[in-house]
Design a protein around this motif. Structure first.
Motif: not given
Lengths: 272, 297
Positions: A60-65, A219-239
């Motif tokens: 929640w914090e890292k992704g600025n949700f 940006q809305p949450v869809t875009k936020g989630l997608f950027s989050f994915y780009g940023q933490y591509m390898n941390n799947w538990p966080l994603l």
């Protein structure tokens, strides 16, 4: 009837298999979200060892949700409300034939499905109006009176008795007052489905924000989630936590409104 | 007749209707028409740069430039995508609708679950499948390993596009199913009883009663999925970003206009026009045959 016990059993088996194709991904997502990164790396598929709700706080914090959620609520709320109001503005006179060339206007709206992709001039226009990267511009873009809500409304209003218009007019009710105080309350069921289907479309849009909103603050949450994915591509538990954060409000809402949504999709498709 | 007064009061419907009309002209219909215009110019996304008419240059560029191989391939891929999605999604959707319509226990729950991906949207659904197909030990990989092979899934030139098709169908099967269910539920039961008397059951009943009776929902489903499939590209954006041979015409429009460093509005508009002709032709042909089938019954 003709369906014997055997075919009924077979039906259940097929439905069950299909269900697992839809539910397994969600269970797996939840399972991954309950792991530590090292647990995930050692064995991604293994069952999580316990509940780790702190993963959600972290995501929640890292992704600025919180920021993204508010934006999504603003865009979805505003554009859905506007879309519904102007869909009623268009649907009523066209369904009744109260303006000249009603059929022409109806078809004119209908062909929006087939027209050449307006994306590029739309972007140039928004840009030249100074509305690029603004909340107002994005809400305006998501507002349309020609979508699914409009089509459903036309179909529904046709089923509302015309004599009601006449009786109200006899009693001295004006056009716009009739629209808002008599017709709109009558339209509750179709309004509900119109709201839901329009809101689902607005909430889930990913291309719109990608093109029109470069500033993360807007940006809305869809875009936020997608950027989050780009940023933490390898941390799947966080994603996985991030995906669930975005998913949960929708799933909860869906559980409550499910009848409306599915029923509305049916009505919207077959009536019009 | 218009009941709400005479004279100036007659203008009210026009006044309110003008709002959606103006909005549509400004943001929908207008830009669509400008796309036609843009496709004959060298308009670009570079601010302040003037643009000129170039005739059919963008169209010839599409078919003859050095990267036109990729562009032409995207036409084929659009068609492949549409055929696969339309056929499988509707076949599975109809099949599931018939099963659920047999009054299975829990039918409300099944309907809700199959429709769920539409609610979750393309970003969430796409990322969930990215997670499942994670090449580094995700469950899909574990299954491949069981059969003694492996794959990069969405990073694999050979199957990335098929996987996108799979996710698209997974997302919208429930939508098709829902529309078919609406059609099935409107068939009166005595039709089947009468048919049963005449010896029509199973396949025969389906062919002679069910299939003709759901013609309207069949038409709606076919058209929605044809238009949808030919115009969809957000799923590609989320799953592969157009890499690994997964671009379609619709994605090509987006990538040419807004992709990294191109901003060629003229060419992108020409691609949009080619896409439009494609969508228009295919859906008109489909509509012709579907309507004819509705009339015949």
């Amino acid at each position: 009837m003709s369906s014997s016990k055997g075919t009924k059993l077979l039906s259940y088996i097929i439905v069950l298999l299909m269900l697992s194709l839809y539910l397994f991904p969600l269970f797996y997502l939840f399972n991954v979200s309950m792991k530590t990164q090292s647990e995930y790396l050692i064995d991604p598929v293994a069952i999580a060892t316990g509940l780790r709700l702190e993963n959600f706080m972290d995501a929640w914090e890292k992704g600025n949700f919180s920021q993204y959620m508010w934006n999504s609520i603003l865009y979805t709320g505003a554009s859905t409300l506007l879309t519904l109001v102007i869909s009623v503005f268009a649907a009523f006179p066209l369904a009744r034939g109260y303006v000249k060339f009603s059929t022409f206007f109806y078809v004119f709206f209908l062909i929006s499905m087939y027209l050449p992709n307006p994306l590029i001039p739309q972007f140039a226009l928004i840009n030249s109006l100074g509305l690029y990267n603004t909340q107002l511009g994005f809400i305006l873009l998501k507002t349309t009176g020609t979508g699914i809500a409009f089509l459903m409304f036309v179909g529904y209003i046709k089923s509302v008795s015309r004599e009601l218009d006449e009786a109200a007019a006899m009693d001295g009710c004006g056009y716009s007052r009739y629209l808002f105080t008599i017709l709109v309350p009558l339209m509750k069921p179709v309004l509900a489905t119109g709201i839901i289907l329009t809101a689902i479309g607005a909430w889930n849009d990913i291309i719109g924000p990608t093109i029109y909103l470069s500033d993360p603050a807007y940006q809305p949450v869809t875009k936020g989630l997608f950027s989050f994915y780009g940023q933490y591509m390898n941390n799947w538990p966080l994603l996985a936590c991030g995906i669930l954060i975005v998913t949960l409000p929708l799933v909860i809402l869906y559980i409550f409104l499910q009848r409306f949504i599915v029923g509305g999709a049916m009505a919207g498709a077959v009536k019009s | 007749m218009y009941p709400f007064g005479k004279g100036a009061a007659r203008l009210m419907p026009y006044l309110l209707l003008s709002i959606p009309v103006l909005l549509y002209l400004l943001l929908g219909f207008g830009p669509s028409m400008v796309t036609v215009l843009f496709s004959f110019t060298d308009a670009s996304g570079v601010p302040g740069q003037s643009w000129n008419f170039v005739g059919f240059e963008n169209y010839t560029t599409f078919f003859t430039s050095s990267d036109s191989g990729d562009r032409i391939a995207s036409i084929g891929r659009s068609l492949y995508f549409a055929v696969a999605v339309v056929v499988i999604q509707n076949a599975v959707g109809l099949f599931m609708a018939i099963l659920i319509n047999k009054k299975l226990k829990g039918d409300v729950f099944y309907r809700a679950v199959f429709f769920l991906p539409v609610v979750l949207g393309v970003t969430v659904s796409g990322l969930i499948w990215q997670l499942i197909a994670n090449p580094l030990g995700g469950p899909a990989q574990a299954m491949m390993n069981f059969f003694g092979t492996s794959s990069n899934f969405f990073g694999d030139y050979d199957i990335a596009f098929e996987l996108i098709i799979f996710v698209q169908i997974w997302m919208y099967m429930g939508y098709s199913m829902t529309i078919f269910l609406a059609g099935l539920q409107s068939i009166p039961n005595d039709l089947y009883e009468a048919g049963y008397m005449d010896g029509a059951s199973g396949w025969k009943a389906f062919k002679n009663i069910t299939f003709p009776m759901i013609a309207p929902s069949f038409t709606v489903n076919m058209l929605l999925s044809i238009i949808g499939a030919l115009q969809t590209f957000d799923i590609i954006y989320v799953l592969t970003g157009g890499k690994f041979n997964t671009t379609t015409l619709a994605f090509d429009v987006y990538a040419t206009a807004f992709g990294s460093g191109t901003a060629d509005y003229g060419l992108a508009s020409a691609v949009a026009m080619i896409q439009f002709l494609f969508v228009f032709t295919v859906s008109m042909i489909a509509l012709y045959y579907l309507r004819r089938r509705e009339v015949e019954m």
